[in-house]
Design a protein around this motif. Sequence first.
Motif, PDB file in Angstrom:
ATOM      1  N   TYR A  36       0.147 -40.507  53.946  1.00  0.00           N
ATOM      2  CA  TYR A  36      -0.245 -39.116  54.198  1.00  0.00           C
ATOM      3  C   TYR A  36       0.964 -38.196  54.013  1.00  0.00           C
ATOM      4  CZ  TYR A  36      -4.776 -39.734  56.705  1.00  0.00           C
ATOM      5  OH  TYR A  36      -6.066 -39.968  57.066  1.00  0.00           O
ATOM      6  N   GLY A  79      -1.807 -54.009  64.664  1.00  0.00           N
ATOM      7  CA  GLY A  79      -3.219 -54.133  65.030  1.00  0.00           C
ATOM      8  C   GLY A  79      -4.043 -53.872  63.786  1.00  0.00           C
ATOM      9  N   GLY A  81      -3.502 -51.447  61.722  1.00  0.00           N
ATOM     10  CA  GLY A  81      -2.657 -50.854  60.670  1.00  0.00           C
ATOM     11  C   GLY A  81      -3.103 -49.458  60.258  1.00  0.00           C
ATOM     12  N   PRO A 139      -9.757 -43.203  68.950  1.00  0.00           N
ATOM     13  CA  PRO A 139      -9.310 -42.436  67.795  1.00  0.00           C
ATOM     14  C   PRO A 139     -10.439 -42.379  66.776  1.00  0.00           C
ATOM     15  CG  PRO A 139      -8.424 -44.663  67.693  1.00  0.00           C
ATOM     16  CD  PRO A 139      -9.185 -44.556  68.984  1.00  0.00           C
ATOM     17  N   SER A 140     -10.340 -41.470  65.808  1.00  0.00           N
ATOM     18  CA  SER A 140     -11.417 -41.391  64.819  1.00  0.00           C
ATOM     19  C   SER A 140     -11.440 -42.650  63.951  1.00  0.00           C
ATOM     20  CB  SER A 140     -11.302 -40.118  63.984  1.00  0.00           C
ATOM     21  OG  SER A 140     -10.094 -40.088  63.281  1.00  0.00           O
ATOM     22  N   GLY A 148      -4.975 -52.357  71.415  1.00  0.00           N
ATOM     23  CA  GLY A 148      -3.517 -52.461  71.624  1.00  0.00           C
ATOM     24  C   GLY A 148      -2.763 -51.465  70.751  1.00  0.00           C
ATOM     25  N   PHE A 150      -3.940 -48.633  69.695  1.00  0.00           N
ATOM     26  CA  PHE A 150      -4.207 -47.293  70.241  1.00  0.00           C
ATOM     27  C   PHE A 150      -3.249 -47.016  71.405  1.00  0.00           C
ATOM     28  CE2 PHE A 150      -7.609 -44.471  72.457  1.00  0.00           C
ATOM     29  CZ  PHE A 150      -7.134 -43.338  71.820  1.00  0.00           C
ATOM     30  N   ALA A 152      -0.330 -48.426  71.973  1.00  0.00           N
ATOM     31  CA  ALA A 152       1.085 -48.404  71.571  1.00  0.00           C
ATOM     32  C   ALA A 152       1.400 -47.333  70.535  1.00  0.00           C
ATOM     33  CB  ALA A 152       1.484 -49.776  71.026  1.00  0.00           C
ATOM     34  N   GLY A 154      -1.234 -44.600  69.518  1.00  0.00           N
ATOM     35  CA  GLY A 154      -2.103 -43.421  69.504  1.00  0.00           C
ATOM     36  C   GLY A 154      -1.868 -42.504  70.688  1.00  0.00           C
ATOM     37  N   GLY A 157      -8.122 -38.538  71.303  1.00  0.00           N
ATOM     38  CA  GLY A 157      -8.987 -38.242  70.172  1.00  0.00           C
ATOM     39  C   GLY A 157     -10.380 -37.908  70.626  1.00  0.00           C
ATOM     40  N   TYR A 201       5.397 -47.758  70.230  1.00  0.00           N
ATOM     41  CA  TYR A 201       5.388 -48.306  68.863  1.00  0.00           C
ATOM     42  C   TYR A 201       5.691 -49.805  68.828  1.00  0.00           C
ATOM     43  CZ  TYR A 201       5.735 -43.479  66.917  1.00  0.00           C
ATOM     44  OH  TYR A 201       5.544 -42.167  66.562  1.00  0.00           O
ATOM     45  N   GLY A 202       5.346 -50.539  69.872  1.00  0.00           N
ATOM     46  CA  GLY A 202       5.600 -51.984  69.835  1.00  0.00           C
ATOM     47  C   GLY A 202       7.072 -52.320  69.770  1.00  0.00           C
ATOM     48  N   VAL A 207       1.984 -56.296  73.913  1.00  0.00           N
ATOM     49  CA  VAL A 207       0.855 -56.090  74.820  1.00  0.00           C
ATOM     50  C   VAL A 207      -0.230 -57.092  74.427  1.00  0.00           C
ATOM     51  CG1 VAL A 207      -0.916 -54.474  75.601  1.00  0.00           C
ATOM     52  CG2 VAL A 207       1.401 -53.654  75.116  1.00  0.00           C
ATOM     53  N   TRP A 320     -10.270 -34.672  63.847  1.00  0.00           N
ATOM     54  CA  TRP A 320      -8.965 -35.318  64.001  1.00  0.00           C
ATOM     55  C   TRP A 320      -8.425 -35.704  62.623  1.00  0.00           C
ATOM     56  CZ3 TRP A 320      -6.407 -35.115  68.684  1.00  0.00           C
ATOM     57  CH2 TRP A 320      -7.173 -34.607  69.735  1.00  0.00           C
ATOM     58  N   ASN A 321      -7.792 -36.848  62.506  1.00  0.00           N
ATOM     59  CA  ASN A 321      -7.141 -37.103  61.220  1.00  0.00           C
ATOM     60  C   ASN A 321      -8.095 -37.583  60.139  1.00  0.00           C
ATOM     61  OD1 ASN A 321      -4.754 -36.514  60.108  1.00  0.00           O
ATOM     62  ND2 ASN A 321      -3.580 -37.997  61.275  1.00  0.00           N
ATOM     63  N   ASN A 439      10.425 -54.139  66.161  1.00  0.00           N
ATOM     64  CA  ASN A 439      10.256 -52.936  65.346  1.00  0.00           C
ATOM     65  C   ASN A 439      11.559 -52.143  65.228  1.00  0.00           C
ATOM     66  OD1 ASN A 439       8.680 -51.427  63.675  1.00  0.00           O
ATOM     67  ND2 ASN A 439       7.213 -50.772  65.231  1.00  0.00           N
TER      68      ASN A 439
HETATM   69  C1  LIG Z   1      -7.921 -41.274  59.374  1.00  0.00           C
HETATM   70  C2  LIG Z   1      -7.103 -41.449  60.627  1.00  0.00           C
HETATM   71  C3  LIG Z   1      -7.546 -40.868  61.798  1.00  0.00           C
HETATM   72  C4  LIG Z   1      -6.813 -41.042  63.002  1.00  0.00           C
HETATM   73  N1  LIG Z   1      -7.264 -40.431  64.143  1.00  0.00           N
HETATM   74  C5  LIG Z   1      -6.562 -40.616  65.295  1.00  0.00           C
HETATM   75  C6  LIG Z   1      -7.013 -40.030  66.511  1.00  0.00           C
HETATM   76  O1  LIG Z   1      -8.060 -39.398  66.567  1.00  0.00           O
HETATM   77  N2  LIG Z   1      -6.257 -40.222  67.625  1.00  0.00           N
HETATM   78  C7  LIG Z   1      -5.119 -40.993  67.620  1.00  0.00           C
HETATM   79  O2  LIG Z   1      -4.492 -41.158  68.672  1.00  0.00           O
HETATM   80  N3  LIG Z   1      -4.685 -41.571  66.486  1.00  0.00           N
HETATM   81  C8  LIG Z   1      -5.364 -41.410  65.336  1.00  0.00           C
HETATM   82  N4  LIG Z   1      -4.935 -42.020  64.197  1.00  0.00           N
HETATM   83  C9  LIG Z   1      -3.795 -42.941  64.253  1.00  0.00           C
HETATM   84  C10 LIG Z   1      -4.259 -44.406  64.514  1.00  0.00           C
HETATM   85  O3  LIG Z   1      -5.480 -44.660  63.848  1.00  0.00           O
HETATM   86  C11 LIG Z   1      -4.506 -44.699  65.985  1.00  0.00           C
HETATM   87  O4  LIG Z   1      -3.395 -44.387  66.754  1.00  0.00           O
HETATM   88  C12 LIG Z   1      -4.928 -46.150  66.230  1.00  0.00           C
HETATM   89  O5  LIG Z   1      -5.293 -46.270  67.560  1.00  0.00           O
HETATM   90  C13 LIG Z   1      -3.873 -47.170  65.923  1.00  0.00           C
HETATM   91  O6  LIG Z   1      -4.434 -48.459  66.170  1.00  0.00           O
HETATM   92  P1  LIG Z   1      -4.112 -49.672  65.203  1.00  0.00           P
HETATM   93  O7  LIG Z   1      -4.709 -50.911  65.777  1.00  0.00           O
HETATM   94  O8  LIG Z   1      -4.482 -49.373  63.812  1.00  0.00           O
HETATM   95  O9  LIG Z   1      -2.546 -49.723  65.374  1.00  0.00           O
HETATM   96  P2  LIG Z   1      -1.418 -50.089  64.315  1.00  0.00           P
HETATM   97  O10 LIG Z   1      -1.311 -49.026  63.288  1.00  0.00           O
HETATM   98  O11 LIG Z   1      -1.623 -51.476  63.835  1.00  0.00           O
HETATM   99  O12 LIG Z   1      -0.142 -50.057  65.263  1.00  0.00           O
HETATM  100  C14 LIG Z   1       0.297 -48.868  65.860  1.00  0.00           C
HETATM  101  C15 LIG Z   1       1.592 -49.138  66.612  1.00  0.00           C
HETATM  102  O13 LIG Z   1       1.310 -49.962  67.731  1.00  0.00           O
HETATM  103  C16 LIG Z   1       2.091 -51.173  67.702  1.00  0.00           C
HETATM  104  N5  LIG Z   1       1.229 -52.227  68.218  1.00  0.00           N
HETATM  105  C17 LIG Z   1       0.057 -52.695  67.698  1.00  0.00           C
HETATM  106  N6  LIG Z   1      -0.462 -53.643  68.487  1.00  0.00           N
HETATM  107  C18 LIG Z   1       0.389 -53.783  69.541  1.00  0.00           C
HETATM  108  C19 LIG Z   1       0.408 -54.622  70.696  1.00  0.00           C
HETATM  109  N7  LIG Z   1      -0.557 -55.496  70.925  1.00  0.00           N
HETATM  110  N8  LIG Z   1       1.448 -54.510  71.562  1.00  0.00           N
HETATM  111  C20 LIG Z   1       2.432 -53.603  71.355  1.00  0.00           C
HETATM  112  N9  LIG Z   1       2.483 -52.805  70.272  1.00  0.00           N
HETATM  113  C21 LIG Z   1       1.468 -52.886  69.382  1.00  0.00           C
HETATM  114  C22 LIG Z   1       2.491 -51.340  66.248  1.00  0.00           C
HETATM  115  O14 LIG Z   1       3.696 -52.061  66.123  1.00  0.00           O
HETATM  116  C23 LIG Z   1       2.639 -49.900  65.791  1.00  0.00           C
HETATM  117  O15 LIG Z   1       3.915 -49.427  66.119  1.00  0.00           O
HETATM  118  C24 LIG Z   1      -5.630 -41.827  62.997  1.00  0.00           C
HETATM  119  C25 LIG Z   1      -5.193 -42.411  61.801  1.00  0.00           C
HETATM  120  C26 LIG Z   1      -5.909 -42.223  60.617  1.00  0.00           C
HETATM  121  C27 LIG Z   1      -5.425 -42.892  59.367  1.00  0.00           C
END
Ligand SMILES: Cc1cc2nc3c(=O)[nH]c(=O)nc-3n(C[C@H](O)[C@H](O)[C@H](O)COP(=O)(O)OP(=O)(O)OC[C@H]3O[C@@H](n4cnc5c(N)ncnc54)[C@H](O)[C@@H]3O)c2cc1C
Length: 460
Positions: A36, A79, A81, A139-140, A148, A150, A152, A154, A157, A201-202, A207, A320-321, A439
């Motif tokens: 992005y 998680g 990603g 989150p969206s 997890g 979210f 770490a 997010g 949302g 950010y892990g 977790v 949101w995003n 990380n």
């Molecule tokens: C289209 C779009 C819309 C989005 N909308 C929102 C929104 O509405 N609100 C919002 O808050 N975010 C939003 N986001 C960001 C993201 O989607 C969220 O924060 C989501 O919750 C991340 O979850 P994930 O499993 O994909 O985490 P990842 O991207 O896999 O990881 C996020 C972070 O958490 C760490 N992590 C993952 N798992 C663990 C664990 N078990 N223990 C410790 N650390 C860990 C990772 O190392 C990384 O640093 C959006 C992103 C996109 C692309």
Amino acid sequence: MTKTWNQAAFTAELGKIRVHADEKYLAARSHDYFWYSPILNDQLKDLRGELLVMPQTVEEVKHVASLVARHRVPLTLRGGGTGNYGQCVPLEGGVIMDLTRLSEVIEITPGHARVQAGARISRLDDAARETGQELLMYPSTRQMATIGGFLAGGSGGIGSLRHGMLRDPGNISYVKVVTVEPEPQVIELHGDEIQKVQHAYGTNGIVVEIGLALTKATDWIHTAALFDGYDRALDFAIDVQQDGLDCYLLSAVERRFAPYYRKFGDYFPADRDAIFAMVAPEEMDRFRADVEAKGGRVSFAMTKTEIQEAGLQPAYECGWNHTTLQALKMDKGWTYLQVAYPRPFDPELVMRQMQRHGEDLFWHHEMARMDGEIQIFALPLVRYRGKDAMYDLIAELEEKDGCTIFDPHVVTIEDGGMKEIDDSQIAFKKLADPYGLMNPGKTRGWTADMARGEDPNTEN
Ligand SMILES: Cc1cc2nc3c(=O)[nH]c(=O)nc-3n(C[C@H](O)[C@H](O)[C@H](O)COP(=O)(O)OP(=O)(O)OC[C@H]3O[C@@H](n4cnc5c(N)ncnc54)[C@H](O)[C@@H]3O)c2cc1C
């Protein structure tokens, strides 16, 4: 890659834990949605982890944590990603731990769920719904993201208008964290202590389990209202919040986004500004009346099943995003910013910003609650004109307008949302990641001299 490590020995010691070393897997699991940002894209696109592990139990997580500590190799957790800032991109290579197989929904009781960290949010929310309950927020990226990730990565949302941000008290009840040491421990954090790992950010522990609050399920109506003027749409959004309309989502999206919402056709025409919302069924009459009183009209109102049958995105993928994503799918010349408005919110400020930035910024606003008070965010599309122009814009929005920018063009926690080093997170890192392996490069608060000294048991 900063250091060599004995990958063959590490792999041999993994036993039955699922592992991948081929380029295809590593390329896919080393990235998130950092693209992005053109600034992050240049910085991160070629970075890769060197080994992908996918533990399925807490015992397997502990085993990997022990190996990582003994081999002194960088560890990046992942998680779904879906993070936006390269949060799970390994800056220094090493091991990627994908947690999506650690996904058990352990227990759902009235008002509460216990879940393993790698569970997809959609699966958890669906499981809660089977008991007549739902998540307070998601989150969206509900479909892909893990709970997890979210916690770490997010912040809040969909649902945040009703229940506040994820970090607000009572939303998370406890977390269990595995430390990265030769003999990993499991630490349980409750109440305020959870902030030590939230949005870290892990970088300070793995977790593995989360307890979180649930609320009674509502069959939200996915709806859109159209207005002739973005100021009217914003006024409407503010009024209904002040009147306490029960909604789970309220997003204002200006008309220039309409071409990016192709599937919606006349539901979101290019000559109207939209409010996308999820409204409680018993509030729909009031919603309609309020829309009409402001000179608008409701363009559709459907249950989740109906909206799926109509081939449209649910309303939570219209704010949101996801709004940014709709635009980026069609025009890669955009990037974005994350803006928090000063309270009380003044729609006139938005109109001045729209005037000032013309075709360079397209606007949408998200209604949320923070510390119990209404907080408005924007995630404007920004026409990318280089890094200097981006930081001039950030300075203008902060200094001239009093907004706070959560910079999505940087990789560290401090430069992004937090603005300052969180000493309690760093203190917890000394305990949970004493060798500074987790990380690396994502927190400015950690410096090499903080790492525990050489361990005689180390294998490198
Ligand atoms: C289209 C779009 C819309 C989005 N909308 C929102 C929104 O509405 N609100 C919002 O808050 N975010 C939003 N986001 C960001 C993201 O989607 C969220 O924060 C989501 O919750 C991340 O979850 P994930 O499993 O994909 O985490 P990842 O991207 O896999 O990881 C996020 C972070 O958490 C760490 N992590 C993952 N798992 C663990 C664990 N078990 N223990 C410790 N650390 C860990 C990772 O190392 C990384 O640093 C959006 C992103 C996109 C692309």
